[in-house]
Write an enzyme that holds these catalytic residues in place. Structure first.
Site, PDB file in Angstrom:
ATOM      1  N   HIS A 156      52.570  44.746  35.450  1.00 34.12           N
ATOM      2  CA  HIS A 156      51.501  44.965  36.429  1.00 34.12           C
ATOM      3  C   HIS A 156      52.141  45.561  37.676  1.00 34.12           C
ATOM      4  O   HIS A 156      53.260  45.168  38.041  1.00 34.12           O
ATOM      5  CB  HIS A 156      50.854  43.632  36.858  1.00 34.12           C
ATOM      6  CG  HIS A 156      49.780  43.114  35.962  1.00 34.12           C
ATOM      7  ND1 HIS A 156      49.649  41.768  35.684  1.00 34.12           N
ATOM      8  CD2 HIS A 156      48.767  43.734  35.304  1.00 34.12           C
ATOM      9  CE1 HIS A 156      48.592  41.587  34.892  1.00 34.12           C
ATOM     10  NE2 HIS A 156      48.052  42.758  34.637  1.00 34.12           N
ATOM     11  N   CYS A 256      49.982  37.158  42.071  1.00 33.35           N
ATOM     12  CA  CYS A 256      49.129  36.975  40.886  1.00 33.35           C
ATOM     13  C   CYS A 256      48.115  35.863  41.108  1.00 33.35           C
ATOM     14  O   CYS A 256      47.018  35.892  40.560  1.00 33.35           O
ATOM     15  CB  CYS A 256      49.959  36.616  39.664  1.00 33.35           C
ATOM     16  SG  CYS A 256      51.143  37.854  39.178  1.00 33.35           S
TER      17      CYS A 256
HETATM   18  N1  ARG Z   1      50.105  35.718  31.698  1.00 30.01           N
HETATM   19  C1  ARG Z   1      49.412  36.659  32.527  1.00 30.01           C
HETATM   20  C2  ARG Z   1      49.302  37.982  31.804  1.00 30.01           C
HETATM   21  O1  ARG Z   1      50.242  38.368  31.158  1.00 30.01           O
HETATM   22  C3  ARG Z   1      50.111  36.827  33.843  1.00 30.01           C
HETATM   23  C4  ARG Z   1      49.346  37.668  34.812  1.00 30.01           C
HETATM   24  C5  ARG Z   1      50.075  37.897  36.100  1.00 30.01           C
HETATM   25  N2  ARG Z   1      49.250  38.485  37.079  1.00 30.01           N
HETATM   26  C6  ARG Z   1      49.574  39.491  37.879  1.00 30.01           C
HETATM   27  N3  ARG Z   1      48.736  39.848  38.806  1.00 30.01           N
HETATM   28  N4  ARG Z   1      50.689  40.176  37.726  1.00 30.01           N
HETATM   29  O2  ARG Z   1      48.291  38.661  31.848  1.00 30.01           O
END
Ligand code: ARG
Length: 263
Positions: A156, A256
């Site tokens: 991300h 996150c």
């Molecule tokens: N386990 C989640 C996923 O892989 C973690 C999300 C993390 N969020 C972020 N904004 N980077 O989707």
């Protein structure tokens, strides 16, 4: 924010997640509460969405949408395991008076959309599809700049870039980033637009140091990101460290867990 009452790691959709390793939900809640308290102490009006049993990643509220000018562009998740979170967040936005736009394209909200000044930096490569960038440009009337992510651990955009000056209208807002998370084209864009950016090292990026929240002065970061902390202090910011080690097991950190509501 969303309390991690149902947090665990039961599937693997990013390299940080190891379902075979045990997680400690109570510890996750306690660590999350310390972040919540930091925001309250900084004077923020923090709204909570009810966690849903069976949606362990719902704690990562940043992925629930992207909100600007009271418009909430909903999320449409890449992986089946998280898809029900999209409507859950859209219901919350509607109930709280936001103008909800149901997305036509796959996107994971503020995980991949970062507002810097009047521009939205947008990630693609692992999660959000590039057609969602066009959709958001139309909805928001803002310039949206596409950046391709190349390292699966930084899947991300908010794991690879930290926005340091989020105040609207701020002249020359700055960011921090991990250069190796981007392809050459993306790096050229970042170097040109942010010549004074802080470059964060792999060690700090690997504790999700970049996954931070800044109000333009206070920057809430992973307490283990020591070199980033030093650089922030040198530039006159006030770094505030927090330990979210348990939530790191799901591949998420400070940012996150934080969705910004821009009325
Ligand atoms: N386990 C989640 C996923 O892989 C973690 C999300 C993390 N969020 C972020 N904004 N980077 O989707």
């Amino acid at each position: 924010m969303c309390r991690p009452d149902f947090f665990t790691v039961s599937y693997r959709i990013n390299p940080w997640m190891h379902p075979e390793k045990p997680t400690d939900t109570l510890l996750a809640v306690r660590q999350w509460e310390s972040l919540y308290r930091i925001y309250l102490d900084l004077g923020f009006d923090v709204r909570l969405i009810d966690p849903v049993d069976g949606l362990p990643d719902m704690v990562y509220a940043a992925n629930g949408g992207f909100v600007i000018d009271n418009i909430a562009y909903g999320a449409s998740f890449t992986y089946a395991q998280r898809q029900p979170e999209g409507p859950a967040y859209m219901d919350w936005f509607r109930a709280n008076g936001f103008d909800v736009r149901v997305p036509e394209n796959v996107n994971e909200g503020e995980g991949d959309f970062l507002l810097v000044g009047d521009t939205i930096l947008a990630g693609t490569g692992f999660r959000s599809a590039s057609n969602s960038h066009h959709e958001l440009a139309e909805i928001s009337g803002r310039e949206v700049v596409t950046l391709e992510l190349v390292n699966p651990s930084f899947y991300h955009l908010d794991t690879a870039i930290a926005v340091l000056d989020p105040q609207p209208g701020f002249v020359d807002p700055n960011i921090a980033y991990l250069p190796s998370a981007f392809d050459e084209a993306g790096l050229a864009v970042l170097r040109e637009r942010f010549p004074d950016a802080l470059l964060v090292n792999e060690e700090d990026a690997t504790v999700l140091g970049l996954n931070s929240f800044s109000d333009g002065h206070n920057v809430v970061i992973a307490s283990r990101a020591k070199d980033f902390e030093r650089q922030l202090a040198e530039r006159g910011y006030n770094p505030i460290g927090v330990d979210l080690s348990e939530l790191l097991l799901g591949g998420g950190g400070v940012k996150c867990c934080t969705l910004e509501l821009r009325r």
